[in-house]
Design an enzyme around this catalytic site. Structure first.
Site, mmCIF file in Angstrom:
data_model
loop_
_atom_site.group_PDB
_atom_site.id
_atom_site.type_symbol
_atom_site.label_atom_id
_atom_site.label_comp_id
_atom_site.label_asym_id
_atom_site.label_seq_id
_atom_site.Cartn_x
_atom_site.Cartn_y
_atom_site.Cartn_z
ATOM 1 N N GLU A 200 -7.063 -8.323 -22.493
ATOM 2 C CA GLU A 200 -6.195 -8.071 -23.644
ATOM 3 C C GLU A 200 -5.158 -7.043 -23.275
ATOM 4 O OE1 GLU A 200 -8.941 -8.439 -27.635
ATOM 5 O OE2 GLU A 200 -8.037 -6.522 -27.199
ATOM 6 N N LYS A 201 -3.999 -7.143 -23.903
ATOM 7 C CA LYS A 201 -2.985 -6.096 -23.771
ATOM 8 C C LYS A 201 -3.579 -4.809 -24.345
ATOM 9 C CE LYS A 201 1.470 -5.030 -25.945
ATOM 10 N NZ LYS A 201 2.287 -4.613 -24.802
ATOM 11 N N ILE A 203 -3.227 -1.827 -26.496
ATOM 12 C CA ILE A 203 -2.332 -1.364 -27.557
ATOM 13 C C ILE A 203 -2.312 0.157 -27.516
ATOM 14 C CG2 ILE A 203 -1.820 -1.474 -30.031
ATOM 15 C CD1 ILE A 203 -1.856 -4.235 -28.763
ATOM 16 N N LYS A 237 -17.493 4.750 -33.427
ATOM 17 C CA LYS A 237 -16.932 5.376 -34.622
ATOM 18 C C LYS A 237 -17.714 6.633 -35.008
ATOM 19 C CE LYS A 237 -15.841 0.724 -36.125
ATOM 20 N NZ LYS A 237 -16.368 -0.439 -36.856
ATOM 21 N N GLU A 288 -11.915 -8.449 -33.750
ATOM 22 C CA GLU A 288 -13.168 -9.189 -33.817
ATOM 23 C C GLU A 288 -13.667 -9.191 -35.251
ATOM 24 O OE1 GLU A 288 -16.603 -7.510 -32.005
ATOM 25 O OE2 GLU A 288 -16.112 -5.461 -32.538
ATOM 26 N N ARG A 292 -22.053 -9.021 -40.282
ATOM 27 C CA ARG A 292 -23.205 -8.297 -40.817
ATOM 28 C C ARG A 292 -22.722 -7.161 -41.703
ATOM 29 N NH1 ARG A 292 -22.016 -3.781 -37.836
ATOM 30 N NH2 ARG A 292 -21.341 -4.219 -35.723
ATOM 31 N N ARG A 338 -20.696 10.430 -39.608
ATOM 32 C CA ARG A 338 -21.989 10.063 -39.029
ATOM 33 C C ARG A 338 -22.586 11.301 -38.369
ATOM 34 N NH1 ARG A 338 -21.332 4.169 -36.083
ATOM 35 N NH2 ARG A 338 -19.883 3.243 -37.586
HETATM 36 P P1 ADP Z 1 -16.994 -3.364 -29.527
HETATM 37 O O1 ADP Z 1 -17.332 -4.629 -30.238
HETATM 38 O O2 ADP Z 1 -17.647 -3.232 -28.185
HETATM 39 O O3 ADP Z 1 -17.156 -2.144 -30.399
HETATM 40 P P2 ADP Z 1 -14.140 -3.660 -30.056
HETATM 41 O O4 ADP Z 1 -13.434 -4.872 -29.601
HETATM 42 O O5 ADP Z 1 -14.497 -3.550 -31.505
HETATM 43 O O6 ADP Z 1 -15.448 -3.455 -29.141
HETATM 44 O O7 ADP Z 1 -13.302 -2.375 -29.647
HETATM 45 C C1 ADP Z 1 -13.799 -1.071 -29.869
HETATM 46 C C2 ADP Z 1 -12.674 -0.049 -29.800
HETATM 47 O O8 ADP Z 1 -12.008 -0.119 -28.550
HETATM 48 C C3 ADP Z 1 -11.572 -0.249 -30.827
HETATM 49 O O9 ADP Z 1 -11.874 0.315 -32.071
HETATM 50 C C4 ADP Z 1 -10.404 0.466 -30.143
HETATM 51 O O10 ADP Z 1 -10.540 1.858 -30.269
HETATM 52 C C5 ADP Z 1 -10.619 0.121 -28.679
HETATM 53 N N1 ADP Z 1 -9.850 -1.089 -28.293
HETATM 54 C C6 ADP Z 1 -10.310 -2.352 -28.295
HETATM 55 N N2 ADP Z 1 -9.368 -3.225 -27.896
HETATM 56 C C7 ADP Z 1 -8.265 -2.510 -27.613
HETATM 57 C C8 ADP Z 1 -6.932 -2.838 -27.154
HETATM 58 N N3 ADP Z 1 -6.567 -4.095 -26.898
HETATM 59 N N4 ADP Z 1 -6.052 -1.827 -27.009
HETATM 60 C C9 ADP Z 1 -6.417 -0.546 -27.245
HETATM 61 N N5 ADP Z 1 -7.634 -0.173 -27.665
HETATM 62 C C10 ADP Z 1 -8.560 -1.134 -27.865
#
Ligand code: ADP
Length: 450
Positions: A200-201, A203, A237, A288, A292, A338
């Site tokens: 993924e790019k 961000i 988080k 994603e 749940r 938390r």
């Molecule tokens: P997981 O399911 O393992 O928790 P996520 O896809 O929800 O993974 O990503 C968790 C965190 O990672 C996001 O909340 C963000 O902080 C960071 N993140 C995920 N994808 C990107 C992205 N493409 N660019 C920048 N930060 C990302």
């Protein structure tokens, strides 16, 4: 409505589900490992059954023992909580095969969203904006380079079966790509038994904003507003709030629309969360869907007045939601901290032990979800969550002031906790202005801690 529900979980979420069941007049069965014999969920449930030794594979992930207990005790539905078996499509199928109800979405929806690479493709087809990246998993270095041409650098490599931030690698330039790909694949294989990864790019300075959805089995799909979960450490988080501060109405509306669309196209039912990244220009990108109940669900409950866990149970029992989008109003602001048994002064290392003192805060606008009590010993086998403190206020400032007051009041002795860390965030001028992003801790607080 069900007569008897088994809760296939432990800790605060098991307690939370038991409470919802009892309010609905439903009997409860707790299951527990040998390490959790004296736990609160065991004490609060109507019946309790030991399902194995402390390691999770032998207890909370032990499907035969859980199903056997449910059958033995005449249970008609199983609530998985979060973590453990909550996003295991096979478990949801087994529950149904055994003529019980899984309190969650259909197994196909779990399976689809569990494969993050496939979910991205499906969302793209449905017109939901996704983070630019590879069209499916990348198998080789050549394919990763191909994807990198699309995304540019930095990019992020993620596990298709990912969760909890594992199997994720940020890559700053082409030199780092081969190594990062190999480590991400190995990590994904080790953590999920599935080494597939995608690109993924990356961000820059994004916010993590997610939308709570509820869908019944009669075609009603609603959203309950958004949560900001940008305050994270190592992609985990720490603080969540609703509504997200400083986002345009237009952006919130776009997020809600995209989330509803995502739930609709996959025939989703029950409670779910659609996660997005929002960049500095307020472009939104689907990341994603979590199929749940989430740890941070209470902030949404505090601002909408809707009990999400009771809604999950009602929906699974086939009831109609019975209200529409216009009936859902977001009132005021809620924040969750938390509180983990970790020592923020020593790299957040886990701090298992016995709670020699435990006196949670109370008073107006404060809610504490916990399974702990004085004398409770935190077992070393599971996660380190001690309590979730949720504060509501008419304004964000009031919510922050209440949270501060509540955390100062919270008396915990015997283990180190993340409370001092939370207080630092709450006192931070950028946080107070609502200037949050996922690298907040690194940039505004403590580069060492991130
Ligand atoms: P997981 O399911 O393992 O928790 P996520 O896809 O929800 O993974 O990503 C968790 C965190 O990672 C996001 O909340 C963000 O902080 C960071 N993140 C995920 N994808 C990107 C992205 N493409 N660019 C920048 N930060 C990302």
């Amino acid at each position: 409505m069900f007569r008897k529900v088994l809760i296939a979980n432990r800790g605060e979420i098991a307690v939370r589900v038991i409470r919802a069941c009892h309010e609905l007049g439903v009997r409860t069965v707790a299951v527990y490992s040998e390490a959790d014999r004296g736990s609160l969920h065991v004490r609060l449930a109507d019946e309790a059954f030991c399902i194995g030794p402390p390691p999770t594979a032998a207890s909370y992930l032990n499907v035969p023992n859980i199903i056997g207990t449910a059958e033995l005790l005449g249970v008609d539905a199983i609530h998985p909580g979060y973590g453990f078996l909550a996003e295991n499509a096979r478990f949801a199928e087994v529950v149904a095969d055994c003529k019980m109800t899984f309190i969650g979405p259909p197994p196909q929806a779990i399976a689809l969203m569990g494969d993050k690479a496939a979910a991205r493709e499906q969302m793209k087809r449905a017109g939901v904006p996704v983070v630019p990246g590879s069209p499916g998993p990348v198998r080789s270095e050549a394919e990763a380079r191909e994807a990198a041409r699309e995304t540019g650098y930095p990019l992020i490599i993620k596990a298709a079966a990912g969760g909890g931030g594992r199997g994720m690698r940020t890559v700053h330039g082409p030199d780092e790509l081969p190594r990062a790909l190999a480590t991400a694949q190995q990590e994904a294989e080790a953590a999920f038994g599935d080494g597939r990864v995608y690109v993924e790019k990356y961000i820059e300075e994004p916010r993590h904003v997610e939308v709570q959805v509820l869908a019944d089995r009669h075609g009603t799909v609603l959203h309950l507003g958004e949560r900001d979960c940008s305050i994270q450490r190592r992609h985990q988080k720490l603080i969540e709030e609703a509504p997200p501060p400083r986002l345009r109405e237009r952006t919130l509306a776009a997020l809600a629309r995209a989330a509803i669309r995502a739930a609709q196209v996959i025939g989703y039912t029950n409670a779910g969360t659609v996660e997005f990244l929002v960049d500095a220009h307020e472009n939104i990108y689907f990341m994603e869907m979590n199929t749940r109940i989430q740890v941070e669900h209470p902030v949404t409950e505090m601002v909408t007045g809707i009990d999400l866990v009771k809604e999950q149970i009602r929906i699974a029992a086939g009831e109609r939601l019975g209200y529409g989008q216009r009936d859902i109003q977001v009132r005021g602001c809620a924040i969750e901290c938390r509180v983990n048994a970790e020592d923020p002064r020593h790299g957040f290392r886990p701090s298992a032990g016995t709670l020699t003192a435990f006196h949670p805060p109370g008073g107006p606008g404060v809610r504490v979800d916990t399974h702990c009590f004085p004398g409770y010993t935190i077992p070393p086998y599971y996660d380190s969550l001690v309590a979730k403190v949720i504060a509501w206020g008419r304004t964000r400032d009031e919510a922050i002031a209440r949270m501060r007051r509540a955390l100062v009041e919270f008396e915990i002795a015997g283990v180190a906790t993340t409370i001092p860390f939370h207080l630092r965030v709450l006192d931070n001028a950028f946080f107070r202005r609502g200037e949050v992003y996922t690298n907040f801790i690194h940039r505004r607080l403590d580069p060492e801690a991130s």
